[in-house]
Design an enzyme around this catalytic site. Structure first.
Site, PDB file in Angstrom:
ATOM      1  N   ARG A  14       0.834  -1.196   0.000  1.00  7.73           N
ATOM      2  CA  ARG A  14       0.000   0.000   0.000  1.00  7.73           C
ATOM      3  C   ARG A  14       0.868   1.246   0.000  1.00  7.73           C
ATOM      4  O   ARG A  14       1.850   1.317   0.739  1.00  7.73           O
ATOM      5  CB  ARG A  14      -0.919   0.017   1.222  1.00  7.73           C
ATOM      6  N   SER A 103      -8.461   0.582   0.603  1.00  5.22           N
ATOM      7  CA  SER A 103      -9.200   0.324   1.838  1.00  5.22           C
ATOM      8  C   SER A 103      -9.777   1.619   2.401  1.00  5.22           C
ATOM      9  O   SER A 103     -10.496   2.326   1.709  1.00  5.22           O
ATOM     10  CB  SER A 103      -8.291  -0.391   2.847  1.00  5.22           C
ATOM     11  N   LYS A 113      -4.247  -6.251  -1.939  1.00  3.39           N
ATOM     12  CA  LYS A 113      -4.428  -7.341  -0.998  1.00  3.39           C
ATOM     13  C   LYS A 113      -4.319  -8.631  -1.794  1.00  3.39           C
ATOM     14  O   LYS A 113      -5.015  -8.803  -2.797  1.00  3.39           O
ATOM     15  CB  LYS A 113      -5.790  -7.236  -0.297  1.00  3.39           C
ATOM     16  N   ASP A 240     -16.911   1.025   4.918  1.00  7.35           N
ATOM     17  CA  ASP A 240     -15.707   1.749   4.536  1.00  7.35           C
ATOM     18  C   ASP A 240     -15.518   1.677   3.019  1.00  7.35           C
ATOM     19  O   ASP A 240     -16.387   1.180   2.297  1.00  7.35           O
ATOM     20  CB  ASP A 240     -14.485   1.233   5.305  1.00  7.35           C
ATOM     21  N   ASP A 242     -13.862   0.000   0.811  1.00  8.78           N
ATOM     22  CA  ASP A 242     -13.941  -1.255   0.057  1.00  8.78           C
ATOM     23  C   ASP A 242     -14.880  -2.260   0.711  1.00  8.78           C
ATOM     24  O   ASP A 242     -14.885  -3.440   0.354  1.00  8.78           O
ATOM     25  CB  ASP A 242     -12.558  -1.861  -0.164  1.00  8.78           C
ATOM     26  N   ASP A 244     -15.168  -3.784   3.573  1.00  4.15           N
ATOM     27  CA  ASP A 244     -14.817  -4.916   4.437  1.00  4.15           C
ATOM     28  C   ASP A 244     -14.899  -4.542   5.918  1.00  4.15           C
ATOM     29  O   ASP A 244     -14.608  -5.361   6.781  1.00  4.15           O
ATOM     30  CB  ASP A 244     -13.432  -5.492   4.094  1.00  4.15           C
ATOM     31  N   ARG A 245     -15.337  -3.292   6.218  1.00  9.24           N
ATOM     32  CA  ARG A 245     -15.521  -2.869   7.615  1.00  9.24           C
ATOM     33  C   ARG A 245     -16.890  -2.228   7.755  1.00  9.24           C
ATOM     34  O   ARG A 245     -17.334  -1.474   6.888  1.00  9.24           O
ATOM     35  CB  ARG A 245     -14.436  -1.884   8.030  1.00  9.24           C
ATOM     36  N   GLU A 324     -13.050  -7.077  15.026  1.00 13.57           N
ATOM     37  CA  GLU A 324     -12.130  -6.044  15.478  1.00 13.57           C
ATOM     38  C   GLU A 324     -12.905  -4.776  15.831  1.00 13.57           C
ATOM     39  O   GLU A 324     -13.974  -4.515  15.272  1.00 13.57           O
ATOM     40  CB  GLU A 324     -11.108  -5.706  14.395  1.00 13.57           C
ATOM     41  N   SER A 326     -12.244  -2.027  14.780  1.00 13.18           N
ATOM     42  CA  SER A 326     -12.303  -1.243  13.545  1.00 13.18           C
ATOM     43  C   SER A 326     -13.497  -1.568  12.670  1.00 13.18           C
ATOM     44  O   SER A 326     -13.740  -0.874  11.681  1.00 13.18           O
ATOM     45  CB  SER A 326     -11.026  -1.456  12.744  1.00 13.18           C
ATOM     46  N   HIS A 328     -13.950  -4.692  11.182  1.00 12.69           N
ATOM     47  CA  HIS A 328     -13.740  -5.944  10.442  1.00 12.69           C
ATOM     48  C   HIS A 328     -14.448  -7.061  11.212  1.00 12.69           C
ATOM     49  O   HIS A 328     -14.165  -7.280  12.398  1.00 12.69           O
ATOM     50  CB  HIS A 328     -12.251  -6.286  10.363  1.00 12.69           C
TER      51      HIS A 328
END
Length: 457
Positions: A14, A103, A113, A240, A242, A244-245, A324, A326, A328
């Protein structure tokens, strides 16, 4: 070729597009992935997806050229959220996949990823890809790989909707895609669940013109909070960049952080399966979470932050669920074991619909701690890990600590965390206590120490 080694991070590659992340880097990464395939004696097609950032097309073209020049054939699944790349690894005849995504980082960032089989590459494997690039190990001289295209969004939505089913009652829901890649999927998924939900910023625009799509930052949820109140919705969901959160606000517009979202998932899975199973969570989570997991009959397991690390631990312990702070959220029971905010949203809606309760009612019996959100302290990548190592030594000499990931200092009536981010030039802190006064004392002591190290807190 000269490549900035700093962009090869713990979980992914990244960097800032045009500075340390270029078409040349993407092309070289494709060749390195092909070299890794050859090392492992694997052949077959590789899935490639990308989020909706403007730089995605350029990086896609260079990555695919690097793969195909090295003899690897590509299945291009187009512009999709990251979880759909993970999903494709279980549904397409591919040996692995690469998602081009920045992300939750600002628009000038992008990255990769990488997955082999259905597992994420991280840690040593990411560094090995860098070494392969530096050695010029990309295969050459053979037949060029081909490129074909697959549309996966409709199939993904059908799969999730079949697993969740039509919701058991009508719900008034607001969701915020933040103009991220989730906007390409979420409206269709909501309809498939039988919802007439209100969508915010559902136009795909990777410059994120309305607000940054990172639901861990309270100001990024202000539009969602306002819409929940305006629409008199019972829940607001946020994704988020992309998807995934996941983020959430309750019907009163209060933010429900990831650790409390995980309480809802954990109670559900433990009640339905009836087993004393491990539930994994990261070091940033509230003490309320392990307490509630135990109360529901589960076994709480605190682990390192990071989607790849959590997935590895989940597989090792055969845990049905992990999450998480965050946002996830990872689901082995009933799904594929990866983090997916779109599936997570659908599952959360099913839990709330079936309960007949509001989010506030479902969480009413959770003991209340006073806590901060995740606080991000700017810190150069070259210094952040050294500072955290010193923090472990300093606080261990004075208190009980958990050092599985940074240092979580246990004060008896509260705790504080200092850890280095693996994805950004920041140190992450969070603090929790039983009273506001004690919270201020714990925060003051730990932030005071950070200031002594030169950090701007």
């Amino acid at each position: 070729m000269a490549i900035a080694s700093r962009i090869f991070r713990q979980y992914d590659v990244r960097g800032i597009v045009g500075q340390d992340l270029t078409a040349e880097v993407a092309h070289a990464l494709g060749g390195a992935y092909a070299a890794l395939m050859r090392e492992r004696g694997v052949s077959g097609e590789v899935a490639v997806g990308r989020d909706n950032r403007p730089s995605g097309d350029m990086l896609r073209d260079a990555l695919v050229d690097g793969l195909t020049a090295a003899g690897v054939s590509v299945v291009d699944i187009g512009v999709v959220p990251t979880p759909l790349l993970y999903w494709s690894l279980h549904h397409l005849a591919v040996i692995g996949g690469i998602q081009i995504t920045g992300s939750h980082n600002p628009p000038e960032y992008n990255g990769f990823k990488l997955c082999f089989g259905t597992e994420s590459l991280h840690g040593h494997d990411i560094q090995h890809l860098l070494a392969l690039i530096q050695r010029g190990a990309a295969p050459s001289g053979g037949a060029r790989g081909s490129v074909r295209h697959e549309q996966v969004i409709d199939r993904y939505v059908a799969d999730v909707a079949a697993r969740i089913g039509k919701l058991s009652r009508p719900m008034r829901v607001v969701y915020d895609c933040g103009n991220g890649a989730g906007a390409l999927v979420a409206p269709q998924l909501m309809r498939a669940l039988g919802l007439e939900a209100t969508g915010l910023f559902i136009e795909s625009d990777g410059t994120f013109p309305n607000h940054h799509p990172d639901p861990t930052v309270p100001e990024n949820l202000e539009d969602l909070v306002a819409a929940v109140k305006r629409e008199r919705a019972e829940i607001g969901l946020a994704f988020d960049g992309d998807a995934d959160r996941i983020g959430m606000v309750d019907g009163a517009g209060r933010i429900v952080w990831g650790d409390h979202i995980l309480i809802l998932y954990a109670r559900d899975v433990l009640e339905r399966t009836g087993h004393a199973q491990p539930i994994i969570f990261d070091v940033k989570c509230s003490q309320a979470l392990p307490d509630e997991i135990r109360r529901a009959g589960g076994v709480p397991v605190m682990w390192k932050t990071g989607h790849s690390l959590i997935k590895d631990k989940m597989k090792e312990l055969e845990a049905p669920l992990a999450g998480e702070m965050s946002g996830h959220m990872f689901f082995r029971e009933g799904f594929y074991g990866h983090d997916d905010a779109l599936y997570g949203a659908a599952r959360l809606l099913r839990i709330i619909a079936d309960s007949g309760c509001t989010v506030d009612e479902l969480l009413a019996d959770v003991p209340h701690f006073v806590s901060t959100p995740e606080i991000r302290v700017d810190c150069d990548d070259t210094r952040k890990f050294e500072i955290v190592r010193h923090a472990v030594d300093h606080f261990r000499a004075r208190y009980e600590v958990i050092d599985v990931d940074g240092v979580r200092v246990l004060f008896g009536d509260g705790w504080g965390l200092i850890r280095a981010s693996n994805t950004q030039p920041i140190i992450v802190t969070r603090f929790e206590a039983r009273t506001p006064q004690r919270l201020a004392e714990i925060r003051g002591e730990m932030e005071g120490w950070l200031r002594q190290q030169g950090a701007t807190v």
